[in-house]
Design an enzyme around this catalytic site. Sequence first.
Site, PDB file in Angstrom:
ATOM      1  N   ASP A 143       0.814  -1.221   0.000  1.00 21.38           N
ATOM      2  CA  ASP A 143       0.000   0.000   0.000  1.00 21.38           C
ATOM      3  C   ASP A 143       0.847   1.271   0.000  1.00 21.38           C
ATOM      4  O   ASP A 143       0.317   2.370  -0.207  1.00 21.38           O
ATOM      5  CB  ASP A 143      -0.930   0.014   1.222  1.00 21.38           C
ATOM      6  CG  ASP A 143      -1.980  -1.084   1.141  1.00 21.38           C
ATOM      7  OD1 ASP A 143      -2.268  -1.550   0.024  1.00 21.38           O
ATOM      8  OD2 ASP A 143      -2.501  -1.485   2.203  1.00 21.38           O
ATOM      9  N   ARG A 159      -2.716   1.053 -10.158  1.00 23.03           N
ATOM     10  CA  ARG A 159      -1.818   2.045  -9.550  1.00 23.03           C
ATOM     11  C   ARG A 159      -0.528   2.232 -10.341  1.00 23.03           C
ATOM     12  O   ARG A 159       0.106   3.282 -10.222  1.00 23.03           O
ATOM     13  CB  ARG A 159      -1.519   1.671  -8.094  1.00 23.03           C
ATOM     14  CG  ARG A 159      -2.723   1.936  -7.196  1.00 23.03           C
ATOM     15  CD  ARG A 159      -2.437   1.727  -5.719  1.00 23.03           C
ATOM     16  NE  ARG A 159      -3.616   2.126  -4.948  1.00 23.03           N
ATOM     17  CZ  ARG A 159      -3.929   1.666  -3.742  1.00 23.03           C
ATOM     18  NH1 ARG A 159      -3.150   0.786  -3.143  1.00 23.03           N
ATOM     19  NH2 ARG A 159      -5.005   2.090  -3.114  1.00 23.03           N
TER      20      ARG A 159
HETATM   21  C1  S3P Z   1      -5.061  -5.693   3.423  1.00 27.05           C
HETATM   22  C2  S3P Z   1      -4.249  -6.431   2.614  1.00 27.05           C
HETATM   23  C3  S3P Z   1      -3.648  -5.898   1.385  1.00 27.05           C
HETATM   24  C4  S3P Z   1      -3.694  -4.384   1.334  1.00 27.05           C
HETATM   25  C5  S3P Z   1      -5.031  -3.841   1.746  1.00 27.05           C
HETATM   26  C6  S3P Z   1      -5.368  -4.285   3.153  1.00 27.05           C
HETATM   27  C7  S3P Z   1      -5.627  -6.337   4.615  1.00 27.05           C
HETATM   28  O1  S3P Z   1      -4.371  -6.401   0.273  1.00 27.05           O
HETATM   29  O2  S3P Z   1      -3.364  -3.922   0.052  1.00 27.05           O
HETATM   30  O3  S3P Z   1      -5.033  -2.437   1.696  1.00 27.05           O
HETATM   31  O4  S3P Z   1      -6.137  -5.619   5.512  1.00 27.05           O
HETATM   32  O5  S3P Z   1      -5.559  -7.566   4.712  1.00 27.05           O
HETATM   33  P1  S3P Z   1      -3.991  -7.804  -0.407  1.00 27.05           P
HETATM   34  O6  S3P Z   1      -4.192  -8.849   0.608  1.00 27.05           O
HETATM   35  O7  S3P Z   1      -4.958  -7.963  -1.542  1.00 27.05           O
HETATM   36  O8  S3P Z   1      -2.581  -7.662  -0.862  1.00 27.05           O
END
Ligand code: S3P
Length: 447
Positions: free
Chosen positions: A334, A365
């Site tokens: 992120d 992104r």
């Molecule tokens: C998150 C996991 C990440 C992240 C998202 C929040 C989470 O996504 O990008 O903002 O809270 O488990 P991904 O698991 O798809 O990588």
Amino acid sequence: MTAASPAGIVVRPAGRLRGTPSLPGDKSISHRALLLALLAEGESRISAAGDGADVRSTAGAIEALGARVERLREADGRVDYRVTSPGGDALTEPEAVLDCGNSGTTTRLLAGLLAGRELFAVLDGDASLRRRPMARVVEPLRAMGAQIAGRRAGTLLPLAVTGRTRLRPIDHATPVPSAQVKSAILLAALAGDGETRVTEAVATRDHTERMLRARSVAVDEATREDGWHVVTLAGPARPIAVDETVPSDPSAAAFWLVAGAIHPDAEIRLPAVSTNPTRRAIIDILRRMGASIEESAIAGPGGPDGEPLADLVVRSSELRGIDIGPAEVAAAIDEIPVLTLAGAVASGITRIRGASELRHKESDRIAGIAAGLTALGVDVRIAGDDIEIRGGRRLTGAGTETLDDHRLAMTFAIAGLIAEGETVIDRPGSAAISYPGFFRDLEGVRA
Ligand code: S3P
């Protein structure tokens, strides 16, 4: 100065940056605290949760599933909740579609939770969420015995989930490192008939594991000889109700860490940020680029499974370009948008390799960063899923397109603090997805 204009928000360069932004509560932990409060019978207090639109989507969903959700106090983009739930065995079948808004975490974690409950529910969201890939959760949850139907053979929202108890335990290797997929499977595994195992190439954020343990559910973790990370949960298991205080969100702190490091006259304080080993990559990557980040560990309220916390101070730094490989991309997924801005200011070249997952976030992104930074005069080149930034050029203010993506909007706003002239952030409202007070804090730090 920052001003609203019909085209969006105009950000002008700041002479100096000082102060303490009011960071939101961590978004990942806030979602999980609400979902686990739904599964736990009785009362759970969640203090200082993030009050962005994504977390509100989760709060709305657990209410529709039978929890009583009270907002006891709200201030500075944080909210204290009291959740009273009949528990995971007595959920209400929702009357209407569960609206997950813009939130991938709400959708995927809820899909996992619902897979193991005997009711029918439909998950839907906004246009961005309807484009995001869901097969990664649908396939393992179907393998466990849940019935899931959805657009394009269950790969896109809306998804209709018919759950059932005593799900089949599975042994699942996640092809893409994803804490959302891991967490969805673990939440389903609570209704599993035996041991479910999730194996991931890179250890992704471990909040679900920590928070389940804090709620009396045993979760084992091990690192295999080949370095893969294995998480095991034996079902059936019922989380108990506990109180949780949510730490400051490191992914929101990231914007100020970069702002402080790239601005020539800056000192910004960031209190009580989670420095969880699976979330702190942004701090370590910026330090590797030469950033001056002071870190003082502080005691948190959470006991052995609570989040490690630290007060951070970032000061103006001379950054140099570095190589960031796929494992680091996964660990800082992120924060990559705002890291590219650090790369733009750093001397030399910053290379980010294996960033394909960035194409599946709230926007593509990679495309969004490339367009926005190019507009600001940065030399950025994209080859497949790799990003190469030739740093050291002076940024010049310009119009930027946020693609309605909160992390792009905040990245370009931070760029505006150092770019010559005016930087215009189109549709800046998306910042409220994760950080409702962001533009107020942007004003505050330049005071
Ligand atoms: C998150 C996991 C990440 C992240 C998202 C929040 C989470 O996504 O990008 O903002 O809270 O488990 P991904 O698991 O798809 O990588």
